[in-house]
Scaffold this motif. Structure first.
Motif, PDB file in Angstrom:
ATOM      1  N   ALA A 143      35.832  19.262  47.758  1.00 40.09           N
ATOM      2  CA  ALA A 143      34.820  18.855  46.777  1.00 40.09           C
ATOM      3  C   ALA A 143      33.444  19.430  47.091  1.00 40.09           C
ATOM      4  N   ASN A 144      33.225  19.802  48.349  1.00 38.82           N
ATOM      5  CA  ASN A 144      31.910  20.301  48.751  1.00 38.82           C
ATOM      6  C   ASN A 144      31.726  21.792  48.453  1.00 38.82           C
ATOM      7  N   HIS A 145      32.825  22.494  48.122  1.00 41.73           N
ATOM      8  CA  HIS A 145      32.753  23.904  47.713  1.00 41.73           C
ATOM      9  C   HIS A 145      32.064  24.778  48.764  1.00 41.73           C
ATOM     10  N   GLY A 146      32.412  24.578  50.035  1.00 46.07           N
ATOM     11  CA  GLY A 146      31.803  25.357  51.103  1.00 46.07           C
ATOM     12  C   GLY A 146      32.409  26.748  51.241  1.00 46.07           C
ATOM     13  N   ALA A 147      31.720  27.590  51.989  1.00 47.96           N
ATOM     14  CA  ALA A 147      32.159  28.969  52.191  1.00 47.96           C
ATOM     15  C   ALA A 147      33.174  29.058  53.321  1.00 47.96           C
ATOM     16  N   ALA A 148      33.781  30.220  53.459  1.00 49.64           N
ATOM     17  CA  ALA A 148      34.745  30.466  54.536  1.00 49.64           C
ATOM     18  C   ALA A 148      34.014  30.663  55.864  1.00 49.64           C
ATOM     19  N   GLY A 149      34.724  30.408  56.954  1.00 54.64           N
ATOM     20  CA  GLY A 149      34.165  30.598  58.278  1.00 54.64           C
ATOM     21  C   GLY A 149      34.514  31.956  58.849  1.00 54.64           C
ATOM     22  N   VAL A 150      34.564  32.054  60.179  1.00 57.57           N
ATOM     23  CA  VAL A 150      34.799  33.338  60.831  1.00 57.57           C
ATOM     24  C   VAL A 150      36.201  33.884  60.560  1.00 57.57           C
ATOM     25  N   ASP A 151      37.150  33.022  60.209  1.00 59.20           N
ATOM     26  CA  ASP A 151      38.507  33.490  59.930  1.00 59.20           C
ATOM     27  C   ASP A 151      38.668  33.992  58.498  1.00 59.20           C
ATOM     28  N   HIS A 152      37.601  33.836  57.685  1.00 59.84           N
ATOM     29  CA  HIS A 152      37.582  34.308  56.294  1.00 59.84           C
ATOM     30  C   HIS A 152      38.589  33.569  55.394  1.00 59.84           C
ATOM     31  N   VAL A 153      39.071  32.419  55.845  1.00 64.24           N
ATOM     32  CA  VAL A 153      39.998  31.612  55.045  1.00 64.24           C
ATOM     33  C   VAL A 153      39.188  30.661  54.169  1.00 64.24           C
ATOM     34  N   THR A 154      39.326  30.792  52.870  1.00 64.18           N
ATOM     35  CA  THR A 154      38.617  29.924  51.938  1.00 64.18           C
ATOM     36  C   THR A 154      39.399  28.633  51.720  1.00 64.18           C
ATOM     37  N   VAL A 155      38.753  27.682  51.069  1.00 64.45           N
ATOM     38  CA  VAL A 155      39.432  26.432  50.724  1.00 64.45           C
ATOM     39  C   VAL A 155      40.621  26.721  49.815  1.00 64.45           C
ATOM     40  N   ALA A 156      40.434  27.648  48.877  1.00 59.46           N
ATOM     41  CA  ALA A 156      41.515  28.001  47.941  1.00 59.46           C
ATOM     42  C   ALA A 156      42.705  28.611  48.666  1.00 59.46           C
ATOM     43  N   GLU A 157      42.462  29.314  49.756  1.00 64.29           N
ATOM     44  CA  GLU A 157      43.546  29.917  50.527  1.00 64.29           C
ATOM     45  C   GLU A 157      44.195  28.925  51.490  1.00 64.29           C
ATOM     46  N   PHE A 158      43.443  27.922  51.896  1.00 64.61           N
ATOM     47  CA  PHE A 158      43.949  26.896  52.815  1.00 64.61           C
ATOM     48  C   PHE A 158      44.858  25.907  52.084  1.00 64.61           C
ATOM     49  N   GLU A 159      44.555  25.658  50.806  1.00 67.13           N
ATOM     50  CA  GLU A 159      45.217  24.589  50.062  1.00 67.13           C
ATOM     51  C   GLU A 159      46.696  24.830  49.747  1.00 67.13           C
ATOM     52  N   PRO A 160      47.147  26.035  49.388  1.00 72.76           N
ATOM     53  CA  PRO A 160      48.566  26.210  49.049  1.00 72.76           C
ATOM     54  C   PRO A 160      49.523  25.807  50.165  1.00 72.76           C
ATOM     55  N   HIS A 161      49.083  25.898  51.399  1.00 69.01           N
ATOM     56  CA  HIS A 161      49.898  25.505  52.550  1.00 69.01           C
ATOM     57  C   HIS A 161      49.312  24.252  53.204  1.00 69.01           C
ATOM     58  N   LEU A 162      48.784  23.355  52.371  1.00 69.68           N
ATOM     59  CA  LEU A 162      48.021  22.216  52.867  1.00 69.68           C
ATOM     60  C   LEU A 162      48.816  21.349  53.840  1.00 69.68           C
ATOM     61  N   GLU A 163      50.009  20.912  53.456  1.00 61.54           N
ATOM     62  CA  GLU A 163      50.768  20.007  54.309  1.00 61.54           C
ATOM     63  C   GLU A 163      51.120  20.658  55.650  1.00 61.54           C
ATOM     64  N   THR A 164      51.492  21.926  55.607  1.00 62.74           N
ATOM     65  CA  THR A 164      51.795  22.634  56.849  1.00 62.74           C
ATOM     66  C   THR A 164      50.556  22.732  57.733  1.00 62.74           C
ATOM     67  N   ASN A 165      49.419  23.065  57.125  1.00 62.11           N
ATOM     68  CA  ASN A 165      48.167  23.170  57.882  1.00 62.11           C
ATOM     69  C   ASN A 165      47.744  21.834  58.467  1.00 62.11           C
ATOM     70  N   LEU A 166      47.861  20.770  57.679  1.00 57.33           N
ATOM     71  CA  LEU A 166      47.446  19.448  58.153  1.00 57.33           C
ATOM     72  C   LEU A 166      48.401  18.914  59.216  1.00 57.33           C
ATOM     73  N   GLU A 167      49.681  19.173  59.055  1.00 57.12           N
ATOM     74  CA  GLU A 167      50.641  18.744  60.063  1.00 57.12           C
ATOM     75  C   GLU A 167      50.376  19.434  61.400  1.00 57.12           C
ATOM     76  N   LYS A 168      49.991  20.709  61.347  1.00 54.87           N
ATOM     77  CA  LYS A 168      49.651  21.425  62.575  1.00 54.87           C
ATOM     78  C   LYS A 168      48.412  20.818  63.222  1.00 54.87           C
ATOM     79  N   LEU A 169      47.392  20.501  62.418  1.00 55.26           N
ATOM     80  CA  LEU A 169      46.184  19.873  62.953  1.00 55.26           C
ATOM     81  C   LEU A 169      46.503  18.503  63.553  1.00 55.26           C
ATOM     82  N   ALA A 170      47.326  17.725  62.855  1.00 58.99           N
ATOM     83  CA  ALA A 170      47.693  16.397  63.353  1.00 58.99           C
ATOM     84  C   ALA A 170      48.395  16.502  64.700  1.00 58.99           C
TER      85      ALA A 170
END
Length: 319
Positions: free
Chosen positions: A125-152
């Protein structure tokens, strides 16, 4: 000290991301004196230890009898907290105080998927920019559950490590000068948002009643209303204080020592330490800041307010 191995049982049951326009430099605090009065909503300090009641037994000297507050009333008073994190039981503990004034076993509140999902929703919702890995929110979201499970999993195991912060320079409002803005990666902003959801109520509970900066349901207009009320009551002294480069000069050791006074979970304590010492990547290369909280990081406003709170409290005490 190896805090990562330090685990404890939770006491028994009682009874921003880098959006440029939201980051400010320094802290300006309009204070009205003399004999400052606490505003409505002031909360007392946490009590150490446990208080139990037995039929017919009077409370010890210095302990005030308090009626039990209905759960719904407590929830209404903390309507801004994340319901996925702050259950009725935890809110009751927050209101009444926890054993030793420290919170234990909080990492499971940070690392669970519901908390991380809610954190990602806020990052998105904050519409922030990508960091040093150049991964945007739009690119992070399609694999959301996999990404969040890895973080967890990484948070639960204690293997999570934040990536470097991307440094940008933006113009100060009303000035030709520029100030640094640190942009964490999307994954790190998710973790910071989850951490803030857990720590913010614990810190906010004891903040000075006259503190309005970077707090839920409070802001500059509320501070101005309070000043106006005090002026109408006959107060006449106003002190305008501007702390230059406040965000960039906070000493890490003093800040972390303060957090340790509230939190006893070693793996949770490792997170703000890791965020404060993230490598910063700019055009000229990378470095690690010796002090300060990165402007643009989700947790920076909360940590800076926490560090400034003793000053707020002392100003009120001095009148």
């Amino acid at each position: 000290m190896n805090r990562g191995d330090r685990r404890a049982e939770e006491p028994p049951s009682p009874p921003g991301e880098g959006r440029e326009e939201r980051v400010h430099v320094g802290v300006r605090a309009p204070l009205v004196a003399k004999k400052w009065r606490n505003g409505h909503g002031a909360k007392g300090a946490q009590e150490g230890g446990e208080v139990t009641e037995k039929p017919g037994q009077a409370p010890p000297d210095g302990v005030l009898e308090q009626r039990a507050t209905p759960a719904g009333e407590i929830r209404a008073g903390w309507a801004w907290v994340e319901a996925e994190v702050w259950t009725e039981r935890m809110l009751t503990a927050l209101e009444q105080g926890v054993k030793g004034s420290k919170w234990y076993s909080l990492i499971d509140k940070v690392s669970v998927l519901p908390t991380l999902r809610q954190a990602f929703a806020r990052v998105k919702a904050n519409h922030g920019a990508a960091g040093v890995d150049h991964v945007t929110v739009a690119e992070f979201e399609p694999h959301l559950e996999t990404n969040l499970e890895k973080l967890a999993r990484e948070l639960g195991e204690g293997s999570y490590r934040p990536q470097a912060i991307r440094r940008r320079w933006i113009r100060k409002l009303g000035s030709q000068e520029k100030r640094p803005l640190g942009i964490p990666t999307v994954r790190d902003r998710v973790v910071q948002t989850a951490l803030r959801a857990v720590l913010e109520p614990i810190f906010d509970r004891d903040f000075a009643a006259h503190s309005y900066g970077f707090r839920p349901n409070r802001g500059g207009k509320d501070a101005l209303r309070r000043v106006d009320d005090l002026l109408k009551e006959g107060y006449s002294w106003v002190v305008d204080v501007d702390l230059k480069d406040f965000f960039d000069t906070i000493p890490h050791s003093a800040l972390i020592d303060g957090v340790k006074g509230k939190v006893a979970d070693g793996r949770v304590l490792e997170l703000p330490e890791a965020f404060l010492t993230q490598k910063v990547m700019g055009k000229a290369g990378g470095w690690v800041a010796e002090g300060g909280t990165p402007q643009g990081a989700v947790t920076s406003p909360l940590l800076s307010s926490f560090y400034l709170d003793p000053f707020d409290q002392q100003m009120a005490k001095q009148g």
